[in-house]
Structures are given as C-alpha cells and as structure tokens.
Design a protein around this motif. Structure first.
Motif, mmCIF file in Angstrom:
data_model
loop_
_atom_site.group_PDB
_atom_site.id
_atom_site.type_symbol
_atom_site.label_atom_id
_atom_site.label_comp_id
_atom_site.label_asym_id
_atom_site.label_seq_id
_atom_site.Cartn_x
_atom_site.Cartn_y
_atom_site.Cartn_z
ATOM 1 N N GLY B 185 0.620 -1.104 0.058
ATOM 2 C CA GLY B 185 0.039 -0.048 0.062
ATOM 3 C C GLY B 185 0.939 1.292 -0.117
ATOM 4 O O GLY B 185 1.846 1.362 0.750
ATOM 5 N N GLN B 186 0.520 2.104 -0.943
ATOM 6 C CA GLN B 186 1.148 3.630 -0.647
ATOM 7 C C GLN B 186 0.524 4.421 0.269
ATOM 8 O O GLN B 186 -0.760 4.117 0.403
ATOM 9 N N PRO B 187 0.898 5.665 0.569
ATOM 10 C CA PRO B 187 0.103 6.478 1.373
ATOM 11 C C PRO B 187 -1.339 6.740 0.712
ATOM 12 O O PRO B 187 -1.420 7.015 -0.537
ATOM 13 N N GLY B 188 -2.306 6.638 1.405
ATOM 14 C CA GLY B 188 -3.694 6.971 0.872
ATOM 15 C C GLY B 188 -4.324 5.491 0.587
ATOM 16 O O GLY B 188 -5.747 5.574 0.462
ATOM 17 N N SER B 189 -3.659 4.514 0.899
ATOM 18 C CA SER B 189 -4.381 3.323 0.508
ATOM 19 C C SER B 189 -5.314 2.790 1.671
ATOM 20 O O SER B 189 -6.174 2.058 1.416
ATOM 21 N N VAL B 241 -10.603 6.624 -7.598
ATOM 22 C CA VAL B 241 -10.543 7.976 -7.270
ATOM 23 C C VAL B 241 -9.227 8.472 -6.593
ATOM 24 O O VAL B 241 -8.584 9.462 -6.855
ATOM 25 N N THR B 242 -8.691 7.409 -5.600
ATOM 26 C CA THR B 242 -7.382 8.126 -5.105
ATOM 27 C C THR B 242 -6.358 7.834 -5.890
ATOM 28 O O THR B 242 -4.805 7.944 -5.446
ATOM 29 N N GLY B 243 -6.358 7.538 -7.261
ATOM 30 C CA GLY B 243 -5.138 7.220 -8.003
ATOM 31 C C GLY B 243 -4.426 6.107 -7.973
ATOM 32 O O GLY B 243 -3.036 5.905 -7.870
ATOM 33 N N MET B 244 -5.171 4.896 -7.626
ATOM 34 C CA MET B 244 -4.526 3.660 -7.538
ATOM 35 C C MET B 244 -3.386 3.632 -6.754
ATOM 36 O O MET B 244 -2.372 3.304 -7.241
#
Lengths: 338, 400
Positions: B185-189, B241-244
């Motif tokens: 997971g990246q930030p925002g995941s 929406v959060t850019g994958m």
C-alpha cells in the motif's frame, strides 16, 4: 500424542507424589531385573532394530554396557523409542532409567531440566545434506533455501544462528518425527536437510537414491552426545558415567572383548584395577568388582563399539576423527580408574 | 440448581419455627459450599505438590520464559516475528496460525457441507449417489491418514521451483507453495479499507431498513444484491479516485526459490484441504437431517398458499431446518478447530507444533506449556460455542 500422555503423567506424578523420596534407581533396576533405556525411534548406527528385530547401534550398545555391568547380561535391557520432543519428559517421569538417544549436552538441559549428562559417547556436529543436482559445494551458498529440520532439537537453534551469522535467509520446514522429516526431504519439499552429521550419513542410507545426495563439508556446531540420568541419584549417575569411562579406558589399555580373559592375568596394574583383579572399584559404585570385565566381555571397548556400529566398515562409514582416543589425536578421554 | 426437591422445600420452608438444621435452603447452601471448598482444596493440593516436587527435582517452573528470546524461526508468521522475538511472540504466531486454518476451514467446510447435504436429497440419481459416495468415503477414513494423503498428494503433484506452474502472470505454483504478488500500500491506500468497512455497514443498514419496510408495507427490496454491489463497488471506486495507490511486488526466481511475494505453504494447503473436506462430510449429513426434519406438510402448505419452490425453500423449509442444524453444526466447528492440532504431523506451524512442540522442548517446562495450550483450545471452543448459541437463539422457534 504420547508426549501429551507423558506430560499428563508428569503432572500427575508431580502432583500426587507428595512424600515419595527419590528412590535409588539401581535398586529399582535390580528389582525389576532389567534396565529401561530411552532410545531413538530409528537412527541407523545409533539405535535401530535390525533384520532380526534386535536393537543395535552405538547408543543401544551404551545401554547394553550398563546392563552388562549390573546383570552380567547385555540383553537385560528394554528399549523405549522416544521422539526428540518426548525424551526428557520420559526420563523426568521415571518412564526410563537412562536416556541414551543421541542427545546433545547443553547448559540449559543440564541445569533446568532436573537432569544430568554423564559423559559423551559420540562427539558430533551439525551438518547439511543437499541434492547433488543443486551443484552446491558449501553451506555458505544456501541462502534462500528451504530447510527440513526436526523439532525439539538443538539443531533448530543452530540452524537459525548459522544463517543469521552469515546474513543468509532460509525457510524452515519443521516436523515432529524423524520419519516425517525424511519423507518430506525425499519428496523434495526442502532443498536442505540439517541435523547432526552422523545422523545425515545414517539418514542418507534410508533415502530413495542415497547416491543423489551429498553431505556438505561445513560442521556448524558442537554436538557432544551422551547418556542422561535424573538428578539426585549420585550412585546411579556414577554407574552410568563410569560405564562409559571403563570402555574408553579399556580401549586405551588394549583390552578387547576377544582378549579380556587373558588380560585377567596381566601384570599391568592399570589393567588389574580395570578388570577388578585389584581394588574394590566395582563395590564403590554398588556393583560387583568385575563390572568392567563384564562390559568388555559382552559389549567390547569403546573402539570396538564404534567400529561395529558406525565405523568405516559399516554402511555409515564414519571415520574415528574427533572420536579417536586422546592419545591418537581425538577427544575421547577418560579419568583413570585408581 | 438447588439439590433439594421443591416438594420438601415448600413443606419445610413454610413452617415457621423449624430448626435451621432441617431448613432445605440452609442445607443446600451448606452442601454447595462444601463441594466448592473440597474442589478448591484438591486443586490447591495438586498445584502445591506439583510446585514443590518440580523444585525438588530441579526442574525450572513459572512463566518467566515467556519474555526470553525464542531463537528459532517459524515458516508461516502472520504477526511480525523473527528469531530475536520472545517466546510469547512465538506463542502468538502459533495461535494465529491455528485460528487462521480453523476459521478458513470452517467457512469452506460449511459451504461444501451445505452443497453436498442438499445434493444428497437431489432428485437426480447421479448427483445423489456422488454425494453419498463423498460422505461415506471421507467420513470413514481417519483424518490423520487423510492429512498425510493430501500432504503427499500436494507435494507429489506440484513441480519443483525451477519448473513452477504459472497459472496467471505473477502467480506461481510449486512444491514450495503458492506464490502470489505481495500487495504494498502507498500513502492513501488506507482509505480503501475504510471504504470497505463503510460499504459493509451500509449494506447492513439497507438490509435492516428493507426488512422493516417489508414488514410494514409488504413491499420488497433487493437488499442482498444492492448490498453486495455496494461492498464491491465502493472500495473499487475509492481505489480509482485516489489514483490507484497500491503496488504489486512480484516474486522472482532467485537461487533456490522465489524471493519476494506472498507464499501460501503446501502444509497450509494440505491441512486446509484435509480438514474442510473431512468436516464437510459430517456437515452434509447434518444438513440432510435438518432438511428431512421439516415435515412435508409444511412444503405442501406453502405450495397451496401459492409460493414457488424457491421461495418455499427460502422462507419455509430452511428457517425451520436451521433450528435442527445449528446445535450439531457447532460441534463440528469445535471438532474442526481441535482437529487442526493434527497439523503437527505435516509440519504446519500451529500452536501445538510451535508452542507445545518447539517452545516446550527448548524451555523444558512441560507442565506450564501444556496447561496453557489446553486453556487456549478451551477458550477458542467456548467462544465458538457462545457465538453459535447466540445465533441458535436467534433462529430458534419462539414458542409462546
């Protein structure tokens, strides 16, 4: 499952025996007429039944030597096959009188289990076995390998330490029984099999194609294997300890099962003391004075026992190496009988 | 609960002036007190004896070992664990592994069990016989043998790492296990997880609302389909929406084996397969019995009211069959959980293998370790029972 049973037995024994004083093991053994010896479930060369169903091996002969010293009969012994996990509980509960099951002498085992190691009947070290087809020549090339190992052994800990010290990764696959580890390695579940080097030679013989496997040269640990007894019975401790010492002394003095009768009339004072011609050494440990002569007559000296079970002329083909006498560059050394 | 019969109770209790010696209430309390005191005394006696005898035999005791360094590795760790972790961590690893295989096993066994159970009542001869064959074979062969069979089967069917099967890009199957790409997971995941939770909550809400509305107005609402769509679509929408913000780390063949990625061990696969298929055979029989227990008159009555066969099954037969199914089903869930301790035979690191195996042997403290292991199974089983009893009360026929 046996282990759980033993543990419950241990719990029950400890819970119920409020006032039972630790009875003399020698008296118990004499009363029942045989020695109950904890052995491996099947490790060729150390403890395994032969074609005729008789237990044979280095550990088995150590038990037979104790029986010979007490009863003058190497067959007055019964064997309880134990897994690595069950062995200490079996000894603690009194299920067996002595444990001779290629058990490594460590400080934890010697100090916290209520047990005492009496000596070393085989100096071993942990090794690795791999398939020849992997083209590996050193244990240092094993990073990333899956390693089959038996639970409840020092092996498991040495393995971790070795890979850690060399900055390598590995995947452990842990089984409870030796047979299960063998089967998994044979089915190619693991790249590597690790246990004491002597065990690897023995196990290789049981694999489908022994010639396809090679034991790597590295020995990564010290594994002094020896007999174990319960704490708190010094007489019994002495008997087991000096049985082994007598065998080593006999080899040093050149007394063998073949010449023991002639040696009775030897002029060498050391031999006279060993065979009970002079002195009261047997009585001092609660046995008869010809205790060592009985051991040598029935089982042989240490060298004979080694050669018969694991030596170069057996399928295992292990050289004496560090297990040679101290006078021949090895580690086998016994205090003198005097 | 009181050990006196109510008849003598009324008789003696009502008479004022009777000696307290003959008062059944007093007697009841006294006897119960004596039994409890005796029990506590016996337990204390055993504990004290065990402690003194352990001390005299020179065997270490106590729970201090929990905070010592474990020093061994485990092949499957769902909680962070290295050989530098404590014995307590090792205990947790084993516990989580047991819970994992038990919970997934229960799910799979239930699904297979229901399918086979219904199939046994099928009007189709072939399906009916196949289901019966399944039940009779799986139910009558000891589980340990089945586990060894599956383990051997899994190992001998799968190729070595260098000849891995690759059913999908980035997914490998060999005798070291099933190797999947790892999800990083990246930030925002984290938002995706929250979206999933929100969707599940919303689905529950909708289902409750639809039920209430149907009771009030008789109008139906497809709450199941709407709920499922919500659970799938909302996290998916958030993902885009959060850019994958999620990366897949693919495993690579390096030296002996694949490095990176997530590995499902063959031991886990074999154990899961063995446990679920075996327990499913029993569940199938329970389901069959439950459905047969609903009298045929119920079905006929439903038909005569004009309900179609599917609605009859859904609204009349299954709710009544569940009353019969749930209690024995609970037993099967408990059996599956306890049977997972057979994992030790095929090298799966469950709590028995890790804690009552390796830890026991390294510390030598058999009494403590075995007692703790038994308490763990007791706790798991009692929790499962409590949950199933709660569920049973919900589905039970409310009698007036």
């Amino acid at each position: 499952m046996t282990n759980k049973f033993l543990t419950i037995a241990l719990g029950a024994a400890l819970g119920l025996s409020a006032t039972a004083a630790s009875a003399a093991t020698l008296d118990d053994v004499k009363a029942k007429g045989f020695l109950q010896c904890g052995s491996n479930t099947g490790l060729a060369g150390f403890a395994a039944p032969n074609d005729a169903g008789e237990w044979t091996g280095l550990d088995v002969d150590t038990c037979r030597a104790i029986a010979a010293a007490i009863f003058d009969d190497p067959n007055a012994v019964k064997f309880t096959p134990l897994t690595a996990k069950e062995r200490f509980t079996a000894l603690q509960t009194g299920e067996v009188d002595v444990l001779v099951r290629n058990t490594t002498w460590t400080m934890t085992r010697d100090t916290t289990l209520g047990l005492n190691f009496t000596g070393v009947n085989y100096y071993d070290g942990q090794g690795f076995m791999v398939r020849k087809s992997l083209d590996v020549t050193s244990a240092l090339e094993l990073s990333g390998a899956s390693v089959c190992v038996q639970t409840g052994t020092t092996t498991e800990l040495n393995l971790t330490d070795y890979f850690k010290a060399n900055g390598m990764e590995y995947q452990p696959v842990v089984f409870e029984k030796l047979e299960e580890v063998n089967a998994a390695y044979d089915a190619n579940r693991c790249d590597v099999y690790t246990t004491d080097a002597s065990g690897l030679y023995s196990i290789r013989l049981q694999l489908t194609n022994p010639a396809d496997h090679v034991v790597l040269p590295e020995i990564i640990s010290k594994e002094p294997l020896g007999p174990v007894v319960r704490q708190g019975d010094d007489q019994w401790f002495n008997i087991v300890k000096w049985t082994l010492f007598a065998m080593v002394n006999a080899e040093e003095l050149g007394v063998t099962s073949a010449n023991v009768d002639e040696m009775m009339s030897s002029d060498n004072p050391s031999i006279k003391r060993l065979l009970g011609v002079d002195g009261q050494f047997g009585e001092s440990i609660g046995l008869s004075n010809d205790w060592a002569a009985r051991i040598i007559k029935h089982v042989g000296n240490y060298g004979e026992m080694f050669d018969k079970n694991v030596g170069p002329d057996t399928p295992l083909g292990i050289e004496r190496g560090v297990n040679a006498l101290w006078s021949k560059g090895g580690l086998q050394y016994a205090p003198p009988i005097r | 609960m009181t050990p006196v019969s109510s008849a003598s109770g009324e008789h003696a209790g009502d008479e004022a002036g009777t000696s307290w010696f003959y008062n059944p209430r007093v007697r009841g309390v006294v006897f119960q007190f004596l039994v409890v005191a005796a029990l506590v005394g016996v337990v204390a006696f055993f504990a004290y004896n065990a402690k003194t005898n352990l001390e005299r035999a020179g065997i270490a005791s106590g729970l201090g070992f929990f905070s010592e360094r474990a020093g061994f590795d485990i092949s499957q760790t769902l909680v962070p664990y290295t050989n530098d972790s404590t014995y307590f961590r090792a205990f947790l690893v084993g516990l989580v592994n047991t819970l994992l295989v038990a919970s997934i096993g229960i799910l799979i066994a239930t699904v297979i069990g229901f399918i086979v159970g219904v199939a046994r009542l099928s009007k189709n001869f072939v399906i009916r016989q196949l289901a019966q064959l399944y039940v009779e074979i799986l139910r009558n062969v000891p589980l340990l043998l089945q586990l060894l069979f599956w383990y051997k089967a899994v190992l001998s069917v799968l190729p070595s790492p260098r000849q891995s099967l690759e059913p999908m890009s980035g997914v490998f199957l060999n005798n070291r296990g099933l190797i999947l790409p790892e999800v990083i997971g990246q930030p925002g995941s984290g938002l995706i997880g929250y979206a999933l939770l929100a969707a599940i909550a919303a689905a529950f809400g909708i289902s409750r609302w639809a039920r209430a509305r149907q009771l009030a107005t008789g109008k139906q609402f497809p709450s199941l389909i709407v709920g499922l769509c919500l659970i799938v679509l909302l996290p998916l929408l958030t993902f885009f929406v959060t850019g994958m913000p999620v990366d897949l780390a693919y495993a690579e063949l390096k030296g002996f084996n694949f490095a990176g990625g997530m590995v499902v061990n063959p031991e886990f696969m074999a154990l899961l397969l063995g446990l679920s298929l075996y327990t499913a055979a029993f569940i199938a029989e329970i389901v069959r019995a439950g459905i047969l227990a609903v009298s045929h008159g119920q079905t006929e009555a439903a038909f005569s009211l004009g309900l179609r066969p599917r609605r009859t099954l859904q609204l009349v037969v299954i709710p009544q069959a569940m009353r019969v199914i749930i209690p024995p089903l609970t037993s099967q869930y408990l059996n599956l959980t306890k049977n997972s301790s057979l994992a030790v035979a095929i090298g799966y690191p469950d709590i028995v293998a890790v804690f009552a195996g390796t830890v026991l042997n390294q510390t030598g403290q058999a009494v403590e370790v075995i007692i703790i292991t038994m308490l763990v199974y007791l706790t798991i089983s009692l929790s499962t029972s409590a949950f199933m009893n709660w569920y049973n009360r919900r589905v039970a026929l409310v009698e007036r």
